[in-house]
Design a protein around this motif. Sequence first.
Motif, PDB file in Angstrom:
ATOM      1  N   SER A   1      18.031   1.210 -18.931  1.00  0.00           N
ATOM      2  CA  SER A   1      16.918   0.328 -18.585  1.00  0.00           C
ATOM      3  C   SER A   1      17.425  -0.966 -17.957  1.00  0.00           C
ATOM      4  O   SER A   1      16.829  -1.488 -17.003  1.00  0.00           O
ATOM      5  CB  SER A   1      16.079   0.013 -19.825  1.00  0.00           C
ATOM      6  OG  SER A   1      15.446   1.175 -20.314  1.00  0.00           O
ATOM      7  N   ALA A   2      18.501  -1.491 -18.490  1.00  0.00           N
ATOM      8  CA  ALA A   2      19.070  -2.711 -17.924  1.00  0.00           C
ATOM      9  C   ALA A   2      19.518  -2.486 -16.487  1.00  0.00           C
ATOM     10  O   ALA A   2      19.305  -3.328 -15.605  1.00  0.00           O
ATOM     11  CB  ALA A   2      20.243  -3.182 -18.778  1.00  0.00           C
TER      12      ALA A   2
ATOM     13  N   SER B   1      16.702  -4.383 -25.251  1.00  0.00           N
ATOM     14  CA  SER B   1      17.580  -3.407 -25.899  1.00  0.00           C
ATOM     15  C   SER B   1      17.130  -3.010 -27.294  1.00  0.00           C
ATOM     16  O   SER B   1      17.336  -1.868 -27.723  1.00  0.00           O
ATOM     17  CB  SER B   1      19.007  -3.965 -25.979  1.00  0.00           C
ATOM     18  OG  SER B   1      19.552  -4.141 -24.693  1.00  0.00           O
TER      19      SER B   1
ATOM     20  N   ILE C   1      14.711 -12.024 -16.744  1.00  0.00           N
ATOM     21  CA  ILE C   1      15.832 -11.489 -17.504  1.00  0.00           C
ATOM     22  C   ILE C   1      15.369 -10.292 -18.325  1.00  0.00           C
ATOM     23  O   ILE C   1      14.319 -10.333 -18.975  1.00  0.00           O
ATOM     24  CB  ILE C   1      16.415 -12.566 -18.436  1.00  0.00           C
ATOM     25  CG1 ILE C   1      16.902 -13.765 -17.625  1.00  0.00           C
ATOM     26  CG2 ILE C   1      17.552 -12.004 -19.291  1.00  0.00           C
ATOM     27  CD1 ILE C   1      17.147 -15.004 -18.462  1.00  0.00           C
ATOM     28  N   GLU C   2      16.152  -9.220 -18.318  1.00  0.00           N
ATOM     29  CA  GLU C   2      15.856  -8.039 -19.122  1.00  0.00           C
ATOM     30  C   GLU C   2      16.435  -8.255 -20.514  1.00  0.00           C
ATOM     31  O   GLU C   2      17.629  -8.539 -20.665  1.00  0.00           O
ATOM     32  CB  GLU C   2      16.475  -6.802 -18.474  1.00  0.00           C
ATOM     33  CG  GLU C   2      16.117  -5.492 -19.152  1.00  0.00           C
ATOM     34  CD  GLU C   2      16.926  -5.215 -20.398  1.00  0.00           C
ATOM     35  OE1 GLU C   2      16.305  -4.812 -21.412  1.00  0.00           O
ATOM     36  OE2 GLU C   2      18.165  -5.410 -20.382  1.00  0.00           O
ATOM     37  N   MET C   3      15.605  -8.088 -21.551  1.00  0.00           N
ATOM     38  CA  MET C   3      16.059  -8.299 -22.921  1.00  0.00           C
ATOM     39  C   MET C   3      15.362  -7.341 -23.880  1.00  0.00           C
ATOM     40  O   MET C   3      14.896  -7.722 -24.954  1.00  0.00           O
ATOM     41  CB  MET C   3      15.844  -9.761 -23.336  1.00  0.00           C
ATOM     42  CG  MET C   3      14.500 -10.335 -22.989  1.00  0.00           C
ATOM     43  SD  MET C   3      14.418 -12.156 -23.064  1.00  0.00           S
ATOM     44  CE  MET C   3      14.898 -12.477 -24.749  1.00  0.00           C
TER      45      MET C   3
ATOM     46  N   ALA D   1      16.397  -2.190 -14.322  1.00  0.00           N
ATOM     47  CA  ALA D   1      15.777  -3.503 -14.153  1.00  0.00           C
ATOM     48  C   ALA D   1      16.537  -4.327 -13.119  1.00  0.00           C
ATOM     49  O   ALA D   1      15.937  -5.026 -12.292  1.00  0.00           O
ATOM     50  CB  ALA D   1      15.727  -4.238 -15.484  1.00  0.00           C
ATOM     51  N   TYR D   2      17.858  -4.258 -13.165  1.00  0.00           N
ATOM     52  CA  TYR D   2      18.669  -4.995 -12.188  1.00  0.00           C
ATOM     53  C   TYR D   2      18.419  -4.454 -10.781  1.00  0.00           C
ATOM     54  O   TYR D   2      18.273  -5.219  -9.824  1.00  0.00           O
ATOM     55  CB  TYR D   2      20.141  -4.891 -12.551  1.00  0.00           C
ATOM     56  CG  TYR D   2      21.038  -5.759 -11.703  1.00  0.00           C
ATOM     57  CD1 TYR D   2      20.938  -7.150 -11.754  1.00  0.00           C
ATOM     58  CD2 TYR D   2      21.984  -5.197 -10.851  1.00  0.00           C
ATOM     59  CE1 TYR D   2      21.761  -7.952 -10.971  1.00  0.00           C
ATOM     60  CE2 TYR D   2      22.808  -5.989 -10.076  1.00  0.00           C
ATOM     61  CZ  TYR D   2      22.695  -7.370 -10.141  1.00  0.00           C
ATOM     62  OH  TYR D   2      23.493  -8.161  -9.358  1.00  0.00           O
TER      63      TYR D   2
ATOM     64  N   THR E   1      25.171 -10.870 -17.303  1.00  0.00           N
ATOM     65  CA  THR E   1      24.585 -10.933 -18.642  1.00  0.00           C
ATOM     66  C   THR E   1      24.312 -12.376 -19.043  1.00  0.00           C
ATOM     67  O   THR E   1      25.005 -13.291 -18.606  1.00  0.00           O
ATOM     68  CB  THR E   1      25.507 -10.282 -19.686  1.00  0.00           C
ATOM     69  OG1 THR E   1      26.754 -10.987 -19.715  1.00  0.00           O
ATOM     70  CG2 THR E   1      25.757  -8.817 -19.361  1.00  0.00           C
TER      71      THR E   1
ATOM     72  N   THR F   1      20.723  -9.311 -17.593  1.00  0.00           N
ATOM     73  CA  THR F   1      20.341  -8.582 -18.792  1.00  0.00           C
ATOM     74  C   THR F   1      21.035  -9.194 -19.991  1.00  0.00           C
ATOM     75  O   THR F   1      22.091  -9.822 -19.863  1.00  0.00           O
ATOM     76  CB  THR F   1      20.720  -7.088 -18.690  1.00  0.00           C
ATOM     77  OG1 THR F   1      20.372  -6.417 -19.909  1.00  0.00           O
ATOM     78  CG2 THR F   1      22.219  -6.909 -18.455  1.00  0.00           C
ATOM     79  N   SER F   2      20.476  -8.986 -21.167  1.00  0.00           N
ATOM     80  CA  SER F   2      21.141  -9.402 -22.401  1.00  0.00           C
ATOM     81  C   SER F   2      22.048  -8.298 -22.938  1.00  0.00           C
ATOM     82  O   SER F   2      22.776  -8.509 -23.902  1.00  0.00           O
ATOM     83  CB  SER F   2      20.102  -9.775 -23.463  1.00  0.00           C
ATOM     84  OG  SER F   2      19.323  -8.644 -23.818  1.00  0.00           O
ATOM     85  N   ASN F   3      22.021  -7.110 -22.300  1.00  0.00           N
ATOM     86  CA  ASN F   3      22.763  -5.952 -22.787  1.00  0.00           C
ATOM     87  C   ASN F   3      24.204  -5.988 -22.273  1.00  0.00           C
ATOM     88  O   ASN F   3      24.457  -5.790 -21.081  1.00  0.00           O
ATOM     89  CB  ASN F   3      22.062  -4.666 -22.341  1.00  0.00           C
ATOM     90  CG  ASN F   3      22.655  -3.434 -22.981  1.00  0.00           C
ATOM     91  OD1 ASN F   3      23.771  -3.040 -22.680  1.00  0.00           O
ATOM     92  ND2 ASN F   3      21.897  -2.821 -23.871  1.00  0.00           N
TER      93      ASN F   3
END
Length: 431
Positions: free
Chosen positions: A168-169, A157, A153-155, A172-173, A193, A180-182
């Motif tokens: 970036s999110a 931000s 998971i991208e987190m 990353a995807y 998300t 992502t958390s964004n």
Amino acid sequence: MSTSTALLTDHYELTMLSSALRDGTAHRPCTFEVFTRRLPDGRRYGVTGGTGRVLDAIENFTFGEAELAQLAEHRVVDEETLAWLRDYRFQGQIDGYPEGELFFPGSPLLTVRGTFAEAVVLETLVLSILNHDSAIAAAGARMVSAANGRRIIEMGSRRTHEESAVASARAAYLAGFTATSNLEAGRRYGIPTTGTAAHAFTLLHDSERSAFESQIAALGTGTTLLVDTYDITRGIELAVEVAGPELGAVRIDSGDVGVLARQAREQLDALGAKNTRIVVSGDLDEYAIAALRAEPVDGYGVGTSLVTGSGAPTAEMVYKLVEVEGRPVAKRSSHKESRGGRKAAVRRYKDTGTAVEEVIFQTAPGASEPVLGPHDRFLQIPLMRDGKRVADLPTLEDDRQRLRHALVTLPWEGLKLSHGEPAIPTTFHTA
């Protein structure tokens, strides 16, 4: 606030534009190419990222009254240039590697054809997007490979600029991150998300138990509980007491996460929560993820290292003029040489599907193309024609699958995290 991207250009680009308009060279047909002379230290492949965002930005690259007033007030350009910019719309042609395609030193990632004037003002815009997104996508791809099929998971931000966080999110995807958390990235690009509570939520409550009860009441037992605010063993015990054995996951955000994950797995199993997943976070990069491969970890949360390119925050791409009125031109400066002429590329593969070589060749009239083998393929695709985006371009989901397949085609040593040569060699076809 204006939605134009026009002032995402550089002073020196407008200086060249003004001079070229004055001396009459601005309208010469030209070709610019984006490429990198080398990969960042320690990297064995690059990942093309941001192409879709480049096309979006070019479509919005217009000079409104606010932008023109800024240039006039500070005397950046003369009246002739202001008049030209007022009517600016890119009308040229763009070809390039689709997102998710791997690249190597010399790969012609983007080819921009138009007049000198309309193409030169795009340099900073194009490079700022491609250098950032490709760097994040390459770092992300290395992390996904190290995770070896586990969720990631991208987190990040809160560790970068607010707009860089969204980009970036997306990158990353593209690289294979699960979510992502964004939330803005989810809105703009349809990226899944996800997220859980931070330590502040536990500290807010009078007890860890009441914090867990509140989160479960709001989100259900499938949520992820952060169990290391105080004592992790007690935290896990409370989490299972509150949620029951169907608790979705626990998150560990500090300490020796490998050791703690093993202890957590044993404790969860003993408490009957055998299906409760373990997610770890906290300053992870591809090396830390690889070191955790043997541990009972089900997922990773990655922040700072991802959004900073894990030590390589730029892909080191350049935007160079390679052709003027059909005539090849090239820079000869020591250590910054370029090859003149518009170019394209073919990637060669073994019968087994393993990539073995990237062949770059000139596309000028009369130039010969390399002979294709049965599994070889051209790498560039049309992106814009006459200033309009080509119809039916690959989607972000298509690009994710492209990258996943491309990584499988690399020789096994190309996926190593250790220093080494590019995964496949780049050669220039001169016959």
